[in-house]
Structures are given as C-alpha cells and as structure tokens.
Motif scaffolding. Sequence first.
Motif, mmCIF file in Angstrom:
data_model
loop_
_atom_site.group_PDB
_atom_site.id
_atom_site.type_symbol
_atom_site.label_atom_id
_atom_site.label_comp_id
_atom_site.label_asym_id
_atom_site.label_seq_id
_atom_site.Cartn_x
_atom_site.Cartn_y
_atom_site.Cartn_z
ATOM 1 N N SER A 159 2.617 13.752 8.571
ATOM 2 C CA SER A 159 1.904 12.583 8.059
ATOM 3 C C SER A 159 1.293 11.769 9.197
ATOM 4 N N ILE A 160 2.057 11.601 10.264
ATOM 5 C CA ILE A 160 1.543 10.863 11.416
ATOM 6 C C ILE A 160 0.334 11.572 12.007
ATOM 7 N N LYS B 117 -9.079 -7.770 8.297
ATOM 8 C CA LYS B 117 -8.959 -6.327 8.082
ATOM 9 C C LYS B 117 -7.684 -5.949 7.338
ATOM 10 N N LEU B 118 -6.557 -6.523 7.757
ATOM 11 C CA LEU B 118 -5.263 -6.064 7.237
ATOM 12 C C LEU B 118 -4.835 -6.766 5.955
ATOM 13 N N LEU B 119 -5.156 -8.050 5.813
ATOM 14 C CA LEU B 119 -4.694 -8.799 4.647
ATOM 15 C C LEU B 119 -5.725 -8.872 3.522
ATOM 16 N N LEU B 120 -7.012 -8.806 3.864
ATOM 17 C CA LEU B 120 -8.065 -8.907 2.839
ATOM 18 C C LEU B 120 -8.723 -7.563 2.559
ATOM 19 N N LEU B 121 -9.285 -6.966 3.609
ATOM 20 C CA LEU B 121 -10.136 -5.795 3.399
ATOM 21 C C LEU B 121 -9.348 -4.525 3.126
ATOM 22 N N LEU B 122 -8.224 -4.327 3.807
ATOM 23 C CA LEU B 122 -7.444 -3.107 3.596
ATOM 24 C C LEU B 122 -6.955 -2.984 2.158
ATOM 25 N N PRO B 123 -6.195 -3.964 1.630
ATOM 26 C CA PRO B 123 -5.779 -3.837 0.229
ATOM 27 C C PRO B 123 -6.955 -3.857 -0.730
ATOM 28 N N SER C 78 -3.837 11.497 -0.088
ATOM 29 C CA SER C 78 -2.632 10.678 -0.055
ATOM 30 C C SER C 78 -2.983 9.201 0.117
ATOM 31 N N PHE C 79 -2.487 8.365 -0.782
ATOM 32 C CA PHE C 79 -2.717 6.925 -0.703
ATOM 33 C C PHE C 79 -2.174 6.365 0.604
ATOM 34 N N TRP C 80 -0.979 6.807 1.002
ATOM 35 C CA TRP C 80 -0.329 6.239 2.173
ATOM 36 C C TRP C 80 -1.009 6.679 3.466
ATOM 37 N N VAL C 81 -1.505 7.922 3.492
ATOM 38 C CA VAL C 81 -2.257 8.364 4.671
ATOM 39 C C VAL C 81 -3.536 7.543 4.811
ATOM 40 N N ARG C 82 -4.235 7.307 3.702
ATOM 41 C CA ARG C 82 -5.455 6.498 3.736
ATOM 42 C C ARG C 82 -5.147 5.084 4.219
#
Length: 309
Positions: free
Chosen positions: A9-10, A62-68, A156-160
């Motif tokens: 996965s990594i 990027k992490l709190l707004l755009l990523l989710p 994979s959702f988590w890979v994305r």
Amino acid sequence: MIARVAAASIDDVSVAASKAGTKAAGVVIDDAAVTPRYVTGLDPSRELPIIWKITKGSLKNKLLLLLPGALLLSWLLPQAITFILMLGGAYLSYEGAEKVMEKLGEPRHGKTLEDVIEDPVKFEQQRVNGAIRTDLILSAEIMAISLNEIATMSDSFWVRAAALAAVGIAITLVVYGAVAMIVKMDDVGLHLAERDNGFAKKFGRFLLHLMPRLLVALSFIGTIAMLWVGGGIILHSLEELGIHALADIAHAAQHVVEQATGALSGLLGWLTYATISALFGLILGAILVFVLHHVFKMGHGQDEHADAH
C-alpha cells in the motif's frame, strides 16, 4: 502478511503521489511565482513569519478542505468538480486583471504599499488572507489534477486519500520553502558582502543588487501566472463540458507554432498556448472587474471598510 500488505500500500501511495505531483508541476510553478508578491516591499523581519502563516493556511486548504472535498465529490458528484474549478479560474482571472487594470490607471481597491498604512498588523493579515485565498484556488487545481491522475492508477479509497495528502504536503513544503529562500536571499547577500573574502564580498553585492529586481519580476510573473492559470482552467473546463471552440483556437495556434519552429517547437508551442490562455483570462477578468466594480459597485470604499474587503 500484514506487513506485506502495508508495504504494498505504501508503494502504491508513493508511486501514485509521484506521478500526480509530476502532472501538477505547471500549477506548482505558478504557485511559487504568485506567492512572493504578497511579501514584496514589507518589513524584512516579517517576511518569514508571513510565509509561515501562508504555509499553514495552504496546508489547511489542502488537507482540511480540499482533500475531503475532492474525495467526497469524486464519489458522489464528480461532474461538479469541473464547475468548481471554473469558479476558481474566474477568480484568478479577476485578481490578475484587477492588478493589470490598476497599473493602467484603474483606481486601486484596498490598501497597497503606496498608501499610508495606519494598522500594519491588519494590513499584514489582509496580505496573508489574500495569499491564502489565491492558494486555495491553485491548490484546488493541483488536487483536481492529482485526483484525476490517481483515479486511473488505483480504485482504493485509502490509497487515493493517502496519495493526495502526500502530494499536498510535499508540494506545499517545496513551494513555500523555495519562496522563503527567494525572499531572504538579500539577507544572505548582506551577510556575504560584509565578509573579508573577496569572492564572497562580490557575490554578496551581486545578490543585493539582484534580489530587489528579482522580487519585482516575480511579482509581475505572479500576476501573469494568475491570468495564465485562470484562463487555462476555464478553457480546459469548457472543453471538458463539450464547448471546444475557444480551446480549439488555442490548440490550433499551438500546433502552427510547433510545426514552424523546429527544435524549439515544444517550448514555443507551450508558450503560445499559455499566452492565449493568459489573454483569455485577462479579457474574462476585465469583464468581471467592470461588472463587480462599476455595475454592482463592489470593491469601492475599501479604504474605509477594510474588514468588509
């Protein structure tokens, strides 16, 4: 077995992040060119603190707004991403066109360094807020490009999610690290100029002579980059929606230049497309400036109402 799955996965995340980051390189360059203009001309002691504030704002974008938001939209309503990007492109075109029109004699809107700054803290915060708003648009483009690339590589959702997070963090640190180095290079020059070593002294004086001009040039490039990226987003988005006429004109001009320029065809072809994108962004932005400032009267009186601005 768990270790093997985790390692795989990594590896998937690192490969996806690497390819996505490469695809977004053009917007990264624009981001690096735009940002220095927000600290140009300010107190040198405030340059790094301001860049750090913008960096933190960029990471939150990027992490709190755009990523989710990107992951949620790509799952529930993927077609909405195009329209959101178009709004961002229109905003960048507006910002860039406003700067150009102010240089050509249009009344300035809001405080600038040419005005008397009664409250330096508030003015600095306005600069930071403006940089973070612009970063939000550029970051949205970076994340959208990255998501589009990653979506073709993994289901994979988590890979994305992990790959997008890796791209966002890496690009932010690279961009604002480079900006910090650029804006503090004059301090390095001053330190070298005071040394006894002849070469160091000459090189330090060269940096002191170069950096003010470089910062002014970067401020100019940042304005052009806003128009170039904003216009390019709109052209590409219209093409995605099936409206090909404007993008076809830009691509046709690009191909003509490429066929006529031989060894420099790639560079000059790209420059042609970028120039047409910037001109389109300037026209669109000028229309928005006129409508907002002169029809709806938005942007007037900001010297007295800075908070509203």
